[in-house]
Scaffold this motif. Structure first.
Motif, PDB file in Angstrom:
ATOM      1  N   ARG A 163      -3.117  12.489  -0.460  1.00 50.87           N
ATOM      2  CA  ARG A 163      -4.225  12.599  -1.252  1.00 50.87           C
ATOM      3  C   ARG A 163      -5.481  13.054  -0.238  1.00 50.87           C
ATOM      4  O   ARG A 163      -6.238  14.070  -0.579  1.00 50.87           O
ATOM      5  N   ALA A 164      -5.470  12.232   0.688  1.00 58.17           N
ATOM      6  CA  ALA A 164      -6.275  12.421   1.656  1.00 58.17           C
ATOM      7  C   ALA A 164      -6.336  13.979   2.165  1.00 58.17           C
ATOM      8  O   ALA A 164      -7.596  14.715   2.463  1.00 58.17           O
ATOM      9  N   ARG A 173       1.172   8.399  -0.470  1.00 54.01           N
ATOM     10  CA  ARG A 173       0.207   8.937  -1.581  1.00 54.01           C
ATOM     11  C   ARG A 173      -1.163   9.063  -1.083  1.00 54.01           C
ATOM     12  O   ARG A 173      -1.739   9.873  -1.253  1.00 54.01           O
ATOM     13  N   ALA A 174      -1.515   7.872  -0.342  1.00 54.29           N
ATOM     14  CA  ALA A 174      -2.992   8.021   0.063  1.00 54.29           C
ATOM     15  C   ALA A 174      -3.040   8.904   1.167  1.00 54.29           C
ATOM     16  O   ALA A 174      -4.060   9.663   1.336  1.00 54.29           O
ATOM     17  N   TRP A 210     -19.536  15.698  -5.529  1.00 52.41           N
ATOM     18  CA  TRP A 210     -19.983  15.057  -4.174  1.00 52.41           C
ATOM     19  C   TRP A 210     -21.346  15.599  -3.543  1.00 52.41           C
ATOM     20  O   TRP A 210     -21.746  14.775  -2.811  1.00 52.41           O
ATOM     21  N   LEU A 245      -5.240   0.000  -3.224  1.00 52.74           N
ATOM     22  CA  LEU A 245      -5.641  -0.852  -2.292  1.00 52.74           C
ATOM     23  C   LEU A 245      -6.444  -0.320  -1.056  1.00 52.74           C
ATOM     24  O   LEU A 245      -7.300  -0.867  -0.683  1.00 52.74           O
ATOM     25  N   PHE A 295      -9.131   8.922  -1.014  1.00 55.63           N
ATOM     26  CA  PHE A 295      -7.773   8.443  -0.996  1.00 55.63           C
ATOM     27  C   PHE A 295      -6.821   8.173  -2.205  1.00 55.63           C
ATOM     28  O   PHE A 295      -5.934   7.896  -2.318  1.00 55.63           O
ATOM     29  N   GLY A 296      -7.633   8.307  -3.526  1.00 54.09           N
ATOM     30  CA  GLY A 296      -7.117   7.955  -4.715  1.00 54.09           C
ATOM     31  C   GLY A 296      -7.396   6.570  -4.911  1.00 54.09           C
ATOM     32  O   GLY A 296      -7.526   5.873  -4.115  1.00 54.09           O
ATOM     33  N   ILE A 297      -6.996   6.321  -6.321  1.00 49.51           N
ATOM     34  CA  ILE A 297      -6.918   4.796  -6.806  1.00 49.51           C
ATOM     35  C   ILE A 297      -6.100   4.017  -5.942  1.00 49.51           C
ATOM     36  O   ILE A 297      -4.898   4.632  -5.715  1.00 49.51           O
ATOM     37  N   GLY A 320     -12.611   8.451  -3.852  1.00 50.41           N
ATOM     38  CA  GLY A 320     -12.634   9.973  -3.996  1.00 50.41           C
ATOM     39  C   GLY A 320     -11.654  10.565  -3.278  1.00 50.41           C
ATOM     40  O   GLY A 320     -11.030  11.674  -3.376  1.00 50.41           O
ATOM     41  N   ILE A 379       0.976  -1.093   0.174  1.00 49.66           N
ATOM     42  CA  ILE A 379      -0.048   0.116   0.062  1.00 49.66           C
ATOM     43  C   ILE A 379       0.935   1.237  -0.002  1.00 49.66           C
ATOM     44  O   ILE A 379       1.794   1.195   0.813  1.00 49.66           O
ATOM     45  N   ASN A 385      -7.842  16.140  -0.615  1.00 53.00           N
ATOM     46  CA  ASN A 385      -9.189  15.868  -0.896  1.00 53.00           C
ATOM     47  C   ASN A 385     -10.186  16.177  -0.068  1.00 53.00           C
ATOM     48  O   ASN A 385     -11.353  16.225  -0.103  1.00 53.00           O
ATOM     49  N   VAL A 424     -14.211  16.638  -0.443  1.00 53.87           N
ATOM     50  CA  VAL A 424     -15.403  15.696  -0.491  1.00 53.87           C
ATOM     51  C   VAL A 424     -16.194  15.548   0.730  1.00 53.87           C
ATOM     52  O   VAL A 424     -17.416  15.613   0.547  1.00 53.87           O
TER      53      VAL A 424
END
Lengths: 266, 271
Positions: A48-49, A44-45, A237, B146, B142-144, B140, A40, A52, A56
């Protein structure tokens, strides 16, 4: 003064201990394998969070009321898909359930075949069935109906066959002894025992199918899922908030109504 | 001979169901039939060619799908394993998180009513949201990848698991707990020796059940970009590469059947 001691602990045999050790090792191995090989991208996650979150979450909680009419219509279609699908499944499941119940069709072969058919049907996720039917009948709501119908048949058939297996066979035997034919036994001994529970499970399945049919639109099989995929592709959204609200309200109402009806029937 | 006897018997015995029930049942029957026919009409109105055309279509489509392309097994093995791992991780996390939630949602343990009702309501709302919708929202956010898929599975299975386990806790026999408390066991001893042995087999069985659900849910999460084999399946369908898609479907089918079989056997052994 007397002293109290605990009763002796039951001794486990070597075989049992060995079995426990092997199972524990297998589970540990499974977890090590899982957590080591999954990758994972945390950085990046999280990044992004952070970007976003503002875009959202607040929007989800401020639904777009102008879309209400369109959302309501799609939700209605979803309910229709679920209704037609579950009714078809309830009808299709009956013969299969009789086939799979070991106390109805003399011979173990039939019941084994029936059980195999049912578990094979059950193994397909609804969405996969929807894909097949979308290719077959085109991207419309009827593909959804067929997907729900086939998808629910597996589970309903299994439940129905368990109900049939649990009926009181003495009534059947008494009627047989009195010279009743198969049709009479079916109508007067079997049906009164199974109908309330059959109905109850069919209504319960309708509840489940409402949830299932609300996402079928993602592969083009009609209902509110179509709007979900559009809203997500357009990053709309606010509209997603409206859709979510519609799903929550409709599912809650139907769950409530269904549990009331089921309490009354059984 | 028998006919005559039957008709005589019918005259004497009162009807099994009263007239009122018969009328009620007939009305319900016709209402259901009406809604059904209307739903069929509604869902088929966009269909081109009608029902008969669809059936012919189905056969031509099946010809397109078969035979599945066995050559792609090597390429799709990785994503398939990833899908199973997603389900394992999600089920584990949900099983851990569910314990406090289930205790809070059990009427016999949580005696503080507002807390109980709040937990119940939150769980009920959580359960109404389909897994894929959760996945769409998390993608939307966390992005694409797993991670949103796992998160969606955790949240989705938490709703089911907490409800089922809270019901198990509510059904627990309270007498051993009281006996332990009366003979001086402290809170941890009471929980460990009286509550856990009663709940653990059910707990394990329900976790396995939710694992089955998660496996089935995780194979389609890729459709919205949340990782796993669904992503590849969606691509292949997009390319109209039906033999490849069929191979993926067959593989998913086999995995689901095998895991379900193992899980059922384990659950039978547990209870």
């Amino acid at each position: 003064m007397e002293t109290y001691s605990l009763p002796p602990k039951p001794k486990n045999s070597l075989y049992k201990k060995l079995k426990m050790i092997i199972i524990t090792l297998l589970v540990i191995a499974l977890y090590v394998w899982t957590f080591v090989s999954i990758d994972i991208d945390w950085g990046r996650a999280i990044e992004r969070a952070a970007n976003n979150f503002q875009r959202v979450i607040p929007k989800l909680f401020s639904p777009d009321w102008t879309a209400t009419g369109e959302v309501a219509l799609s939700m209605l279609e979803t309910v229709f898909i679920a209704f037609a699908g579950s009714l078809m499944a309830a009808i299709l499941a009956v013969p299969l359930a009789f086939l799979a119940a070991h106390n109805m069709m003399g011979g173990k072969i039939f019941s084994t075949i029936g059980k195999w058919i049912l578990s094979a049907v059950r193994a397909f996720p609804d969405l996969i069935l929807a894909i097949l039917f979308v290719v077959a009948v085109g991207p419309n709501a009827f593909a959804g109906v067929l997907a729900i119908a086939i998808g629910s048949t597996g589970m309903l058939g299994k439940m129905f066959s368990e109900i049939i297996e649990s009926i009181d066979m003495e009534v059947v035997q008494a009627m047989e002894a009195n010279g009743a034919n198969k049709i009479q036994i079916l109508f007067y001994a079997v049906m009164p025992q199974i109908i309330p529970e059959f109905l109850s499970f069919a209504i319960y399945r309708f509840e489940v199918d409402i949830r299932a049919s609300s996402i079928l639109g993602i592969v083009g099989a009609g209902g509110i899922g179509t709007m979900i995929i559009f809203a997500s592709n357009n990053r709309n959204w606010n509209e997603m908030g409206t859709i979510l609200l519609a799903i929550i309200i409709v599912v809650t109402i139907i769950d409530f109504a269904s549990s009331r009806i089921r309490n009354k029937i059984v | 001979m028998t006919n005559e006897n039957n008709s005589l018997a019918e005259k004497k015995t009162p009807p099994i169901y009263p007239v009122k029930t018969k009328v009620q049942v007939s009305i319900i029957f016709f209402v259901i039939l009406g809604i059904y026919l209307f739903s069929m009409f509604w869902t088929q109105k966009e269909m081109v060619g009608g029902f008969s055309g669809a059936f012919e279509n189905m056969f031509t489509v099946m010809e397109k799908f078969f035979p599945p392309n066995f050559g792609v097994i090597g390429a799709i093995w990785g994503p398939l394993v990833e899908t199973i791992q997603m389900a394992i991780i999600a089920t584990t996390i949900a099983a851990i998180l569910t314990v406090p939630l289930a205790v809070l949602a059990a009427r016999n343990v949580t005696t503080f009513k507002p807390l109980y009702y709040t937990t119940r309501t939150v769980l009920n709302i959580l359960r109404t949201i389909p897994d894929l919708v959760l996945a769409v929202i998390f993608v939307g956010l966390f992005g694409i990848g797993l991670f949103p898929g796992i998160l969606a599975l955790v949240v989705f299975s938490l709703g089911i698991l907490a409800k089922l386990i809270s019901e198990t806790i509510e059904a627990v026999d309270m007498n051993p707990l009281e006996a332990m408390r009366a003979s001086g066991g402290n809170v941890y001893q009471v929980i460990w020796y009286a509550l856990v042995p009663q709940v653990l087999p059910q707990f394990t069985s329900l976790v396995l059940y939710v694992f089955e659900i998660n496996i089935r849910a995780s194979v389609v999460l890729g459709f919205v970009g949340a990782g796993g084999i669904g992503l590849i399946l969606n691509q292949q369908l997009g390319f109209y590469n039906y033999p490849n898609a069929m191979m993926i479907i067959v593989l998913i089918f086999a995995v689901v059947i095998i895991i379900e079989y193992i899980s059922t056997k384990l659950r039978e052994a547990l209870i």
